[in-house]
Enzyme design. Sequence first.
Site, PDB file in Angstrom:
ATOM      1  N   PHE A 140      55.880   9.680 -31.325  1.00  0.00           N
ATOM      2  CA  PHE A 140      56.980   8.981 -32.246  1.00  0.00           C
ATOM      3  C   PHE A 140      57.946  10.104 -31.333  1.00  0.00           C
ATOM      4  O   PHE A 140      58.210  11.661 -31.321  1.00  0.00           O
ATOM      5  CB  PHE A 140      57.526   9.296 -33.810  1.00  0.00           C
ATOM      6  N   ASP A 225      57.372  18.546 -27.895  1.00  0.00           N
ATOM      7  CA  ASP A 225      58.653  17.701 -29.284  1.00  0.00           C
ATOM      8  C   ASP A 225      58.320  17.982 -30.867  1.00  0.00           C
ATOM      9  O   ASP A 225      57.378  18.128 -30.799  1.00  0.00           O
ATOM     10  CB  ASP A 225      58.494  16.015 -29.054  1.00  0.00           C
ATOM     11  N   LYS A 254      66.956  17.459 -35.691  1.00  0.00           N
ATOM     12  CA  LYS A 254      66.834  17.784 -36.557  1.00  0.00           C
ATOM     13  C   LYS A 254      66.790  18.872 -37.014  1.00  0.00           C
ATOM     14  O   LYS A 254      68.417  19.134 -37.058  1.00  0.00           O
ATOM     15  CB  LYS A 254      65.141  17.743 -37.346  1.00  0.00           C
TER      16      LYS A 254
END
Length: 404
Positions: A140, A225, A254
């Site tokens: 993702f 990531d 985030k």
Amino acid sequence: MKTQDYIDRENKYLAHNYHPLPLVLKKGEGIWLRDINDNKYLDFLSAYSAVSAGHLNPRIKKAMIDQLNLLDVPSRAFYTDKLGAFAEKLCTLTGMDAMLPMNTGTEAVETAIKAARRWGYEVKNIAQDKAEIIVSKGNFHGRSTTIVGFSSDPEYKRDFGPFDDGFKTIPFGDADALEKAITPETCAFLTEPVQGEGGIIIPPEGWLKQAQEICKKHNILFILDEIQSGMGRTGKNFAFQHEIDKPDGLILGKALGGGIYPVSAFLSRKDVMDLFQPGSHGSTFGGNPIAAAIGLEAILVLEEDNLARKSAELGQYLKDRLKEIHSPLITDIRGIGLWIGMDIDPEKATARDICERLQHKGLLCKETHETVVRFAPPLTITKENIDWALEQIRFVLDEMGHTL
Ligand SMILES: *Cc1c(COP(=O)(O)O)cnc(C)c1O
């Protein structure tokens, strides 16, 4: 207005690209959330790790308000007094040479893809438009059309094509597959160190180090990531620190925004970052002084509140206690730091059922896919709070176990 009225209004005026739990929140503080009926909930999701420092963390909130009294968004057409301090701190923390600030995680991943491809053409002399990036199955990395184009989840990409060429998928955590997939046209391997949306999938020990060695041997960039795994979530500041010194490229988002503002960044070695020249890439809001002030404070909180150490200790405690629960519904429990996936036997229940029942006990979790309940509380949580959460989890699993 009642709960159902708020839900109906959202359903009427919003796209239905989410399936929220049926509660309407209006306040948050630390690890706690409150709905419009003043019911109190323990947040065991932390906005997919964006709120690792707790809701409205007082220090991060103050940094934002102080900055709002000075300067908002001047654009990158000018230097500001805040951006350099944030960049210097983030580079020092990660061991990377330079950063490129963006807003959302997706944008930072896109930045990494641009950097990798340009490096492929200008440094490795790959033929124009032939550069290939290797990615992991079950990944993702965001929702742009380029990124969903190399997702293995059909629901993320159905009817959104045509998609870009230039990505090759290998099984997650498989070093041999990585080595076999590399060709002279490969410019990078892009992967999460631990797959979050994929279901808290933890790769075999040693894989990250092996992957880095393979990338080095074949002269391709190793790009991680860490949008979800970074900022203390796995028990280290960054998940790569469990095995390696640093990758060639690092993507953060985030929790870098302290849970209150979108702040993301692509970081890399200087020779890679220097491939970006004025005009080659940018973002109107990226690196604005509000983002920089918040990002800097989020890092200071991570360090000074020892969030990574708390994540390691309390994560181990939570995982051990969860493993002591013997429920026919559970098929696996795995985790790293305060980031734990509980697999539910799909024959017996859905992860969604469990989340809905936990909601009624005051514990907010969210399923990922149909079968995994994800536990990812703010890293500011205490052992007492975790014990309380465990009681609720035990209650719900017992209750559902009895009715099988
Ligand atoms: C959330 C996430 C993204 C996308 O970030 P957005 O801010 O939603 O664009 C990318 N990669 C990983 C690993 C993520 O968890």
